[in-house]
Every structure is written in structure tokens, then in C-alpha cells.
Design a protein around this motif. Sequence first.
Motif, PDB file in Angstrom:
ATOM      1  N   ASP A 285       0.989  -1.123  -0.084  1.00  0.00           N
ATOM      2  CA  ASP A 285       0.038   0.031  -0.108  1.00  0.00           C
ATOM      3  C   ASP A 285       0.988   1.002   0.024  1.00  0.00           C
ATOM      4  O   ASP A 285       0.453   2.363  -0.590  1.00  0.00           O
ATOM      5  CB  ASP A 285      -0.864  -0.215   1.272  1.00  0.00           C
ATOM      6  N   ILE A 288       1.668   1.947  -3.544  1.00  0.00           N
ATOM      7  CA  ILE A 288       0.608   2.626  -4.181  1.00  0.00           C
ATOM      8  C   ILE A 288       0.280   4.103  -3.786  1.00  0.00           C
ATOM      9  O   ILE A 288       0.117   5.030  -4.635  1.00  0.00           O
ATOM     10  CB  ILE A 288      -0.726   1.679  -3.845  1.00  0.00           C
ATOM     11  N   ASP A 289       0.685   4.515  -2.380  1.00  0.00           N
ATOM     12  CA  ASP A 289       0.518   5.860  -1.821  1.00  0.00           C
ATOM     13  C   ASP A 289       1.572   6.847  -2.712  1.00  0.00           C
ATOM     14  O   ASP A 289       1.356   7.772  -2.939  1.00  0.00           O
ATOM     15  CB  ASP A 289       0.731   5.886  -0.578  1.00  0.00           C
ATOM     16  N   LYS A 292       0.722   7.382  -6.149  1.00  0.00           N
ATOM     17  CA  LYS A 292      -0.447   8.452  -6.181  1.00  0.00           C
ATOM     18  C   LYS A 292       0.090   9.723  -5.992  1.00  0.00           C
ATOM     19  O   LYS A 292      -0.376  10.788  -6.505  1.00  0.00           O
ATOM     20  CB  LYS A 292      -1.451   7.952  -4.971  1.00  0.00           C
ATOM     21  N   ASP A 293       1.007  10.047  -5.096  1.00  0.00           N
ATOM     22  CA  ASP A 293       1.488  11.452  -4.689  1.00  0.00           C
ATOM     23  C   ASP A 293       2.239  11.824  -5.509  1.00  0.00           C
ATOM     24  O   ASP A 293       2.760  13.124  -5.478  1.00  0.00           O
ATOM     25  CB  ASP A 293       1.804  11.350  -3.211  1.00  0.00           C
ATOM     26  N   LYS A 331      -7.435  -1.325  -6.616  1.00  0.00           N
ATOM     27  CA  LYS A 331      -6.556  -0.458  -5.403  1.00  0.00           C
ATOM     28  C   LYS A 331      -5.853   0.511  -6.289  1.00  0.00           C
ATOM     29  O   LYS A 331      -5.917   1.719  -6.068  1.00  0.00           O
ATOM     30  CB  LYS A 331      -5.819  -1.151  -4.519  1.00  0.00           C
ATOM     31  N   ALA A 335      -6.554   4.616  -6.927  1.00  0.00           N
ATOM     32  CA  ALA A 335      -5.642   5.541  -6.488  1.00  0.00           C
ATOM     33  C   ALA A 335      -4.816   6.457  -7.548  1.00  0.00           C
ATOM     34  O   ALA A 335      -4.472   7.491  -7.325  1.00  0.00           O
ATOM     35  CB  ALA A 335      -4.524   5.005  -5.696  1.00  0.00           C
ATOM     36  N   VAL A 336      -4.956   5.646  -8.668  1.00  0.00           N
ATOM     37  CA  VAL A 336      -4.136   6.217  -9.657  1.00  0.00           C
ATOM     38  C   VAL A 336      -4.789   6.022 -10.985  1.00  0.00           C
ATOM     39  O   VAL A 336      -4.650   5.100 -12.111  1.00  0.00           O
ATOM     40  CB  VAL A 336      -2.662   5.703 -10.189  1.00  0.00           C
TER      41      VAL A 336
END
Length: 481
Positions: A285, A288-289, A292-293, A331, A335-336
Motif C-alpha cells: 500500500d 501505491i501511496d 499516487k502522490d 486498489k 489511487a491512480v
Amino acid sequence: MIYNLDDIEMGAPVPTDEPMRQKYFMVKLREKLKAESERLGRPLKMHCTTFGCQMNARDSEKLTGILEEIGYVETDSEDADFVIYNTCTVRENANQRVYGRLGHLNGLKRKNPNMIIALCGCMMQEAAVVEKIKKSYRHVDIIFGTHNIFKLAELIDSRLESKGMIIDVWEDTNKIIEDLPVDRKYSFKSGVNIMFGCNNFCSYCIVPFVRGRERSRNPKDIVREIENLVEDGVVEVMLLGQNVNSYGKTLDEPMTFAGLLREIERIEGLERIRFMTPHPKDLSDELIDVMKDSKKICRHLHLPVQSGSSRILKEMNRQYTKEHYLGLVDKIKAAVPDVSITTDIIVGFPGETEEDFEETLDVVRKVGYDSAYTFIYSKRTGTKAAAMEDQIPADVIKVRFDRLRNEIQGISSGLIARNEGTVQQVLVEEVNEQNSSLMTGRLSNNIVVHFPGDESMIGQMKAVKLNKCHGFYYMGEAVQN
Ligand code: 5AD
Ligand code: SF4
């Protein structure tokens, strides 16, 4: 980048530490090859052919870097003074191609007896291959493996001193030698190794046997390398590892792959970060974060599924199920949202039934891949799957393979068109091969775009309007940045 060999003192004993030892041999060979070139009245030429993956492509840049440093000039032709094949053994057909081409090299060497032929890479890590070459391909001069490519200069020197076939293949290594010359294929983008080897032992895969155990480069070395690359004009890096999600586990001060990405994101002047290959079993995760950022990590995830059947995945020792994989994809997409997902799929793994194959088709439909590399299962000696019963007949595999290809093509061409009409940033890579008034570049999600332009744009980021999607690529036009 200028490579510095000035710190080598040739009168002193041969250094034992690396990379000083290799620098010593590079200086020594420079002298020897210069004399040979003067004798012939022409530059000495070298040719490198790379088989297989991006890891090998990066290794070849290092091999070419060393060869150029000692005085060889690169040529497209195999009619050269030094020919090296960096081989792949992930599937049997790559091996066959190497043997075929070695036959052809024999003819060239008869005309130029001083030609040096070297073989390296994954295929050379297999004892049976080396035996076969020793027996049937006596015209080969140097054989080495995946763990000691840094030693090329020393091996050439040994060959020139001894005249016999030089064989130096290591079982494994925990060494990572930094700071050797590299000849990059592109001025504006570069692969960067972040780790070597693989510990997963997927049951079909020979890679853990030929690339050894997992070891990560020190984050400081990676960041320093990328900073130097950026200073040298690179705007995009591809972080390379067999399973990048395992990055950092074996370091003295452990670090996650997501943590490494955060550090690399901070490098000023770097515009794009790509990576390959992540393994679905431990895609976190946290990663993935970070994706995303991030402003720099490309909107592309190559996530090999291999099979859609949880039963086959278990036999493959992939350590995830179909449901886990699909959950992961959901997921990532949440997120993206603009991410492009691509994959690798193997057809015809031992015991694969029609039902198992249907599960693979189901995953393909559910995920919606922008593209997928599809492979016919290839039996690799020494792997667990090679000993499995119920190997699937070739004709059954062929029918499934064609069905899978059709399914993927039908889905992906529709998906790729989703950005039609939008303006996107394109990294301009080269002049179009068919039409020299067009330039070819890539979107963040790795899709190819052709648009009118000129060579001066190579290496630049350009805003391009994506006018029309033609299956796997776009035709577009540059607009004001
Ligand atoms: N047979 C077919 N494909 C294979 N791959 C790895 N080993 C084999 C094999 N024995 C494929 C996998 C991997 C890609 C690099 O090569 O799909 O992701
Ligand atoms: Fe092979 Fe699996 Fe390692 Fe990839 S993760 S290199 S498929 S063993």
C-alpha cells in the motif's frame, strides 16, 4: 560522462581491489589495442548483441562502456574484431538463436583469425551450455556469466596472454562493483540497476538459478548515479530489478522500495521515473501511496500475472491468488485513475486445463490491460515445473495462445484510445523509423505517439495533442508547452 583512468599507476603491482583492478587492465589493454590498431592501419571494431530483458540491455551498456574505454569502436556489423553476445535463457528459443548465430560467426572468424568472440549472460550460467560450447564451438574465446561482467577487461587480457578459451563463470556473488564505465544507448534516458538476483523461485523460472540471490544496491549509490545521469542530460530513469518490491530487504539498514522512490523523486532535473518489475505478492500500500502522490513516477504499472487460475498460480509458486491480484488492480486504479496496466502471461504451464485457461481470459477481461506479453511455456531444465507431469501438448497450447492474443488485442486497442483528443506530455525519443518528418515519443503511461517535428526535439518533453489512436499508438501534433 568522462571516465577517469588517470589514477592508475602502471608500474605498481596489479591492484587487488575493485574497481581499481579493472581500471589497471583497461589501461594495459588500451596500450595493447592501440599497437594492434596501428599495425592494421585502422580502428579496431566491436559489436555487441543483446538477447532478453532490460537487465541484459543495461549490462550490455556496461560491457560496451568497457570496450570503448579500451579503444574499440562500435559497429552494427558482426564483421568486427570483437564480438560479444549477451545471452538470455529464460525460454528455450533464445538459446537456439545463439547457437545459430555462433555458426555464422565461425565463417567470419576464418576470414579474420584475430577476431575475439565472447559469450556472457544468463545462458552461460548453465553448466550444460558451457560444456556444449567447449565441445562444439571451439572458435569462442571468452565465456563469462552474469556475476562478473565487471571483469571484462581482465578476461580479455587473459585471452590475449594465453591463447586458450577463457572460462570464468561464478555460481553466485554478494559483490556489487560500482563505478565502471557505461556507454548509454540513449542520451536522455537510462536504466538504473537497483537490485540484482531473485529469491522467488517461481516454479517455471530459471532466473533465480542464473542471476543468483537477491542483493540491493546501496540507496546512496543509486541516488548518486541518477544525479550524475541527470547532470549528463538524462530526464527519465527506469529502475531495474527482478522483483523491485523486495528492494532493500538485505541492506544493512533496510529500506523499502517506496522509500527509495521517495528519495529519487527529490532529485532535481529528473522528470520521469519508471520501474520494472514489481511482483504482485508484495506490492505494498505504501508503494501505491507513493505512486499516487508522485509527480515523476510514470502512470504505468507492469504487473505480471502469469496465469488467472489460483490453482495454477499455486503450482507456479507465485504466492497470490486470482482474487488477490484483481483486488490489487482495483486498489491501484482507484489511487491512480489514469494508470496503464500491462502484464506477462504464460500459456500452457503443466497441468493447465481449459478451465484454468478460461480463468486467465477472465482476468484479461476484468483488468483491461493496455498490452500484455504472452509466452508459450518453455520447459527449463533444473526448475521444479520441468519435472511436473502433464506437460501440455504443443497443439493445445497454440490454440490457447491464439485465443489469448485475440482477446487481448480486442480489449487493448479500445482502451488505449481513451486519451484521444487530450493534450499530454511526451518525451521525444527518436525520428520515426518509417517517416523522417515525424518524431516518436512516449506518454507517461508508455504509449507511443508519432507527431510532426524535427531531430532537435529528441530528449525534450513536449506537449502533444493526441489527435487519433491507431490501435497501439497515437498520431498527434505538438502544441505550446
Ligand atoms: N516459459 C515461458 N515464459 C517464461 N517466463 C519466465 N520463465 C518462463 C518459462 N519457463 C516469462 C514470465 C516472465 C517473463 C520475463 O518471462 O512471464 O514474467
Ligand atoms: Fe522468475 Fe519469478 Fe523471479 Fe520473476 S519473480 S525472475 S518470474 S522467479
